[in-house]
Design a protein around this motif. Structure first.
Motif, mmCIF file in Angstrom:
data_model
loop_
_atom_site.group_PDB
_atom_site.id
_atom_site.type_symbol
_atom_site.label_atom_id
_atom_site.label_comp_id
_atom_site.label_asym_id
_atom_site.label_seq_id
_atom_site.Cartn_x
_atom_site.Cartn_y
_atom_site.Cartn_z
ATOM 1 N N UNK A 98 16.303 1.675 -14.002
ATOM 2 C CA UNK A 98 15.372 2.060 -13.034
ATOM 3 C C UNK A 98 15.485 1.956 -11.819
ATOM 4 N N UNK A 99 16.844 1.503 -11.578
ATOM 5 C CA UNK A 99 17.134 1.167 -9.942
ATOM 6 C C UNK A 99 16.814 2.277 -9.061
ATOM 7 N N UNK A 100 16.835 3.472 -9.184
ATOM 8 C CA UNK A 100 16.392 4.333 -8.168
ATOM 9 C C UNK A 100 14.967 4.400 -8.202
ATOM 10 N N UNK A 101 14.495 4.437 -9.364
ATOM 11 C CA UNK A 101 12.780 4.737 -9.161
ATOM 12 C C UNK A 101 12.135 3.402 -8.508
ATOM 13 N N UNK A 102 12.698 2.309 -8.819
ATOM 14 C CA UNK A 102 12.253 1.072 -8.254
ATOM 15 C C UNK A 102 12.513 1.218 -6.859
ATOM 16 N N UNK A 103 13.683 1.717 -6.309
ATOM 17 C CA UNK A 103 13.850 1.628 -4.852
ATOM 18 C C UNK A 103 13.076 2.743 -4.015
ATOM 19 N N UNK A 104 12.817 3.714 -4.734
ATOM 20 C CA UNK A 104 11.767 4.983 -4.600
ATOM 21 C C UNK A 104 10.382 4.493 -4.250
ATOM 22 N N UNK A 105 9.997 3.824 -5.244
ATOM 23 C CA UNK A 105 8.418 3.189 -5.228
ATOM 24 C C UNK A 105 8.373 2.002 -4.019
ATOM 25 N N UNK A 106 9.362 1.279 -4.074
ATOM 26 C CA UNK A 106 9.368 0.120 -2.968
ATOM 27 C C UNK A 106 9.250 0.843 -1.455
ATOM 28 N N UNK A 107 10.205 2.122 -1.482
ATOM 29 C CA UNK A 107 10.291 2.676 -0.138
ATOM 30 C C UNK A 107 8.950 3.125 0.391
ATOM 31 N N UNK A 108 8.338 3.959 -0.672
ATOM 32 C CA UNK A 108 7.203 4.618 -0.267
ATOM 33 C C UNK A 108 6.234 3.481 -0.110
ATOM 34 N N UNK A 109 5.887 2.702 -0.893
ATOM 35 C CA UNK A 109 4.675 1.337 -0.550
ATOM 36 C C UNK A 109 4.881 0.858 0.813
ATOM 37 N N UNK A 110 6.345 0.711 1.025
ATOM 38 C CA UNK A 110 6.650 -0.158 2.499
ATOM 39 C C UNK A 110 6.427 0.674 3.560
ATOM 40 N N UNK A 111 6.590 2.056 3.278
ATOM 41 C CA UNK A 111 6.144 2.782 4.592
ATOM 42 C C UNK A 111 4.628 2.975 4.632
ATOM 43 N N UNK A 112 3.891 2.743 3.495
ATOM 44 C CA UNK A 112 2.372 3.115 3.696
ATOM 45 C C UNK A 112 2.096 1.559 4.204
ATOM 46 N N UNK A 113 2.769 0.704 4.355
ATOM 47 C CA UNK A 113 2.173 -0.431 5.001
ATOM 48 C C UNK A 113 2.451 -0.293 6.608
ATOM 49 N N UNK A 114 3.719 0.193 6.748
ATOM 50 C CA UNK A 114 4.205 0.452 8.299
ATOM 51 C C UNK A 114 2.882 1.477 8.837
ATOM 52 N N UNK A 115 2.703 2.464 8.151
ATOM 53 C CA UNK A 115 1.606 3.623 9.054
ATOM 54 C C UNK A 115 0.250 2.691 8.986
ATOM 55 N N UNK A 116 -0.162 2.192 7.941
ATOM 56 C CA UNK A 116 -1.400 1.098 8.018
ATOM 57 C C UNK A 116 -1.312 0.174 9.448
ATOM 58 N N UNK A 117 -0.092 -0.252 9.506
ATOM 59 C CA UNK A 117 0.036 -1.131 10.703
ATOM 60 C C UNK A 117 -0.280 -0.184 11.836
ATOM 61 N N UNK A 118 0.266 0.769 12.132
ATOM 62 C CA UNK A 118 0.456 1.706 13.279
ATOM 63 C C UNK A 118 -1.037 2.292 13.441
ATOM 64 N N UNK A 119 -1.991 2.255 12.344
ATOM 65 C CA UNK A 119 -3.367 2.853 12.634
ATOM 66 C C UNK A 119 -3.855 1.591 13.330
ATOM 67 N N UNK A 120 -3.625 0.180 12.940
ATOM 68 C CA UNK A 120 -4.370 -0.853 13.845
ATOM 69 C C UNK A 120 -3.764 -0.533 15.243
ATOM 70 N N UNK A 121 -2.610 -0.407 15.571
ATOM 71 C CA UNK A 121 -1.718 -0.370 16.851
ATOM 72 C C UNK A 121 -2.322 0.658 17.513
#
Length: 179
Positions: A98-121
């Motif tokens: 499941x390496x591909x799916x794990x990478x995709x899920x982590x990638x999407x969740x990580x970008x959500x954190x990034x976008x939340x941060x820029x809402x604060x910013x």
């Protein structure tokens, strides 16, 4: 090529809010790790001599670390310490079913954190204006770690006033555009 001070000041200009920086300490490592899983999934060894192999992830790492070393040797050393476990664990996960799916899920969740941060910013991510800033994000976090540890104080003193000036310019331009 812009100096480390210029690159870091540009990045920091849209990363002054502590909540944004905190979200980036989750988002950026997650994005990096997931990208390395994806790079490890590319079935190409660029160099293969006996048991010694360099794959796409390794080649990318070498290139980026050379770039960081040119920018700032001490921060590049910190990046080496960070990237070794990333390379190791991402290669292990890439070898799983499941390496591909794990990478995709982590990638999407990580970008959500990034976008939340820029809402604060209340500012766009740095890479919107300059794609090179995608490489500077991890470098910026390493600089922030150094600053928290009381290291590289001269670098901090050099980039923070520049970042604040750049941010004021961005906000003035935004106000002028909306007026």
């Amino acid at each position: 090529m812009k100096s480390a001070v210029e690159q870091l000041a540009q990045y920091k200009s849209v990363h002054l809010n502590p909540k944004n920086i905190k979200t980036h300490f989750i988002g950026i490592p997650g994005i990096i790790w997931s990208l390395f899983v994806l790079l490890n999934l590319i079935p190409i060894n660029l160099v293969a001599v006996n048991d010694f192999k360099i794959n796409v992830a390794d080649a990318f790492t070498i290139g980026v670390l050379i770039y960081y070393t040119i920018l700032h040797l001490k921060l590049a050393l910190g990046m080496v310490v960070f990237i070794i476990p990333v390379l190791y664990t991402s290669e292990m996960v890439a070898q799983t079913e499941y390496g591909l799916w794990i990478a995709i899920v982590v990638f999407v969740v990580a970008w959500i954190f990034q976008l939340i941060g820029h809402k604060y910013e209340k500012a766009k991510p740095a890479f919107v204006e300059d794609l090179n800033q995608l490489l500077i994000g991890p470098f910026f976090l390493m600089a922030e770690v150094y600053f928290m540890l009381g290291w590289a104080k001269d670098l901090d003193k050099a980039i923070t006033p520049l970042a604040i000036t750049k941010r004021r310019e961005l906000e003035a331009a935004r106000k002028a555009a909306s007026a």
